[in-house]
Design a protein around this motif. Structure first.
Motif, short mmCIF file in Angstrom:
data_model
loop_
_atom_site.label_atom_id
_atom_site.label_comp_id
_atom_site.label_asym_id
_atom_site.label_seq_id
_atom_site.Cartn_x
_atom_site.Cartn_y
_atom_site.Cartn_z
N PRO A 199 0.83 -1.21 0.00
CA PRO A 199 0.00 0.00 0.00
C PRO A 199 0.86 1.26 0.00
O PRO A 199 2.01 1.24 0.49
CB PRO A 199 -0.80 -0.11 1.30
CG PRO A 199 -0.75 -1.56 1.67
CD PRO A 199 0.58 -2.05 1.19
N PRO A 200 0.34 2.36 -0.53
CA PRO A 200 1.07 3.64 -0.51
C PRO A 200 1.46 4.03 0.92
O PRO A 200 0.67 3.88 1.84
CB PRO A 200 0.06 4.63 -1.09
CG PRO A 200 -0.86 3.79 -1.92
CD PRO A 200 -0.96 2.48 -1.20
N GLY A 201 2.69 4.49 1.07
CA GLY A 201 3.15 4.92 2.39
C GLY A 201 3.75 3.80 3.23
O GLY A 201 4.27 4.05 4.32
N CYS A 202 3.65 2.56 2.75
CA CYS A 202 4.22 1.42 3.49
C CYS A 202 5.51 0.96 2.81
O CYS A 202 5.71 1.18 1.62
CB CYS A 202 3.22 0.26 3.52
SG CYS A 202 1.71 0.63 4.44
N ILE B 289 15.57 -3.15 3.63
CA ILE B 289 16.86 -2.81 4.25
C ILE B 289 17.28 -1.39 3.91
O ILE B 289 17.60 -0.59 4.80
CB ILE B 289 17.95 -3.81 3.80
CG1 ILE B 289 17.65 -5.21 4.36
CG2 ILE B 289 19.34 -3.34 4.26
CD1 ILE B 289 18.48 -6.31 3.71
N ASN B 290 17.27 -1.07 2.64
CA ASN B 290 17.74 0.26 2.22
C ASN B 290 16.88 1.38 2.78
O ASN B 290 17.40 2.45 3.15
CB ASN B 290 17.78 0.33 0.69
CG ASN B 290 18.95 -0.44 0.10
OD1 ASN B 290 20.03 -0.51 0.70
ND2 ASN B 290 18.75 -1.03 -1.06
N GLU B 291 15.57 1.15 2.86
CA GLU B 291 14.69 2.20 3.37
C GLU B 291 14.91 2.46 4.86
O GLU B 291 14.98 3.60 5.30
CB GLU B 291 13.23 1.82 3.11
CG GLU B 291 12.21 2.79 3.70
CD GLU B 291 12.34 4.21 3.20
OE1 GLU B 291 11.82 5.12 3.89
OE2 GLU B 291 12.95 4.45 2.14
N ILE B 292 15.03 1.40 5.64
CA ILE B 292 15.23 1.58 7.08
C ILE B 292 16.60 2.19 7.36
O ILE B 292 16.74 3.07 8.22
CB ILE B 292 15.07 0.23 7.84
CG1 ILE B 292 13.66 -0.33 7.62
CG2 ILE B 292 15.35 0.43 9.32
CD1 ILE B 292 12.53 0.59 8.02
N VAL B 293 17.62 1.76 6.63
CA VAL B 293 18.96 2.34 6.80
C VAL B 293 18.93 3.82 6.42
O VAL B 293 19.54 4.66 7.10
CB VAL B 293 19.99 1.57 5.95
CG1 VAL B 293 21.34 2.30 5.95
CG2 VAL B 293 20.17 0.15 6.49
N ARG B 294 18.21 4.15 5.36
CA ARG B 294 18.10 5.56 4.95
C ARG B 294 17.45 6.40 6.06
O ARG B 294 17.94 7.49 6.38
CB ARG B 294 17.24 5.67 3.68
CG ARG B 294 17.10 7.09 3.12
CD ARG B 294 16.07 7.16 2.02
NE ARG B 294 14.72 6.97 2.53
CZ ARG B 294 14.00 7.94 3.12
NH1 ARG B 294 14.52 9.15 3.28
NH2 ARG B 294 12.76 7.69 3.54
N ARG B 295 16.42 5.87 6.67
CA ARG B 295 15.74 6.60 7.75
C ARG B 295 16.66 6.78 8.95
O ARG B 295 16.67 7.83 9.60
CB ARG B 295 14.47 5.86 8.19
CG ARG B 295 13.39 5.83 7.14
CD ARG B 295 12.19 5.05 7.66
NE ARG B 295 11.24 4.73 6.62
CZ ARG B 295 10.13 4.00 6.80
NH1 ARG B 295 9.87 3.51 8.01
NH2 ARG B 295 9.31 3.75 5.80
N GLN B 296 17.46 5.74 9.23
CA GLN B 296 18.36 5.81 10.37
C GLN B 296 19.42 6.89 10.16
O GLN B 296 19.83 7.57 11.10
CB GLN B 296 19.03 4.46 10.60
CG GLN B 296 18.08 3.39 11.12
CD GLN B 296 18.70 2.00 11.20
OE1 GLN B 296 19.74 1.74 10.58
NE2 GLN B 296 18.09 1.11 11.94
N THR B 297 19.87 7.07 8.92
CA THR B 297 20.89 8.10 8.64
C THR B 297 20.33 9.49 8.78
O THR B 297 21.08 10.45 8.97
CB THR B 297 21.46 7.91 7.23
OG1 THR B 297 20.42 8.09 6.26
CG2 THR B 297 22.10 6.56 7.07
N LEU B 298 18.99 9.62 8.70
CA LEU B 298 18.36 10.94 8.82
C LEU B 298 18.06 11.30 10.26
O LEU B 298 17.75 12.46 10.56
CB LEU B 298 17.05 10.95 8.01
CG LEU B 298 17.20 10.77 6.50
CD1 LEU B 298 15.80 10.71 5.84
CD2 LEU B 298 18.01 11.89 5.89
#
Length: 228
Positions: free
Chosen positions: A206-209, A218-227
């Motif tokens: 779904p959109p937003g998930c 993996i890449n999305e969670i790592v990206r969020r962690q760097t922010l």
């Protein structure tokens, strides 16, 4: 014995309350996901909130075998009071996905026998039981990885995830993502395994998930962690 008699007397009242909350539309949606109940989870949580913690009542509700009643039972339990043998029996009875997930997340993870059960279930021949062992392993990968052989876990995932039964496949995929997210030294290999196996690559998200496809996850969670 008196306490048990009292709680058993309450069971029909709880069952009647849950039956009154049954919604055919909710049941139809749940059944598409393998869950055989039709009670809105917010309302179900309200039933549990009104009952408060009642461990003996929880045991009696569990014994009904009714999915909605078992979900309430898990919410009013005292996780630390269950023995390893009880939890093993309960898991093998909990074939419904929502009951299985709540049992693992709300009860087993808070129980003093969690590591013993993780090891036992991880190696079980029943893929649904094994999926619980993998879920608990994923939890350790992120919170307490010392003592885990992470490269060996990746070896197993690489060899077995592609053809694993659905519930076990999802649990192994979660572990793959957890290793990639929490262990930078193994991230490249985790990403490579995910890309090669393509498990859940086309899963509708779904959109937003975030997609459950491990490389994206993996890449999305790592990206969020760097922010952060």
């Amino acid at each position: 014995m008196a306490t048990t008699t009292v709680t058993q007397a309450i069971v029909p009242e709880v069952m009647a309350e849950l039956a009154a909350l049954e919604d055919p539309k909710i049941r139809a949606v749940n059944e598409r996901h393998g869950d055989d109940h039709g009670v809105n989870l917010t309302k179900l949580r309200g039933v549990a909130k009104n009952l408060k913690i009642q461990h003996e009542l929880a045991r009696d509700l569990w014994q009904t075998g009714d999915t909605a009643a078992r979900l309430v039972a898990l919410l009013i339990s005292r996780p630390k009071l269950y023995s390893a043998a009880e939890l093993d029996t309960m898991l093998r009875e909990a074939r419904v996905p929502k009951v299985h997930d709540w049992l693992v997340n709300y009860i087993v993870k808070k129980n003093p026998h969690v590591e013993e059960l993780r090891v036992t279930w991880f190696a079980d021949a029943d893929p649904v039981v094994a999926s619980a062992g993998w879920a608990l392993t994923s939890d350790r990968v992120g919170k307490a990885p010392d003592g885990l052989d992470l490269p060996a876990l990746l070896d197993l995932i690489e060899a077995e995830m592609k053809d694993a039964p659905v519930r076990l496949q999802w649990a192994m995929n979660e572990c793959l993502a957890a290793i990639g997210i929490h262990h930078p030294d193994l991230r490249a290999r985790a990403l490579s395994i995910g890309e090669r196996l393509e498990v859940l690559k086309d899963y509708p998200t779904p959109p937003g998930c975030t997609s459950p496809f491990a490389p994206i996850w993996i890449n999305e969670i790592v990206r969020r962690q760097t922010l952060e």
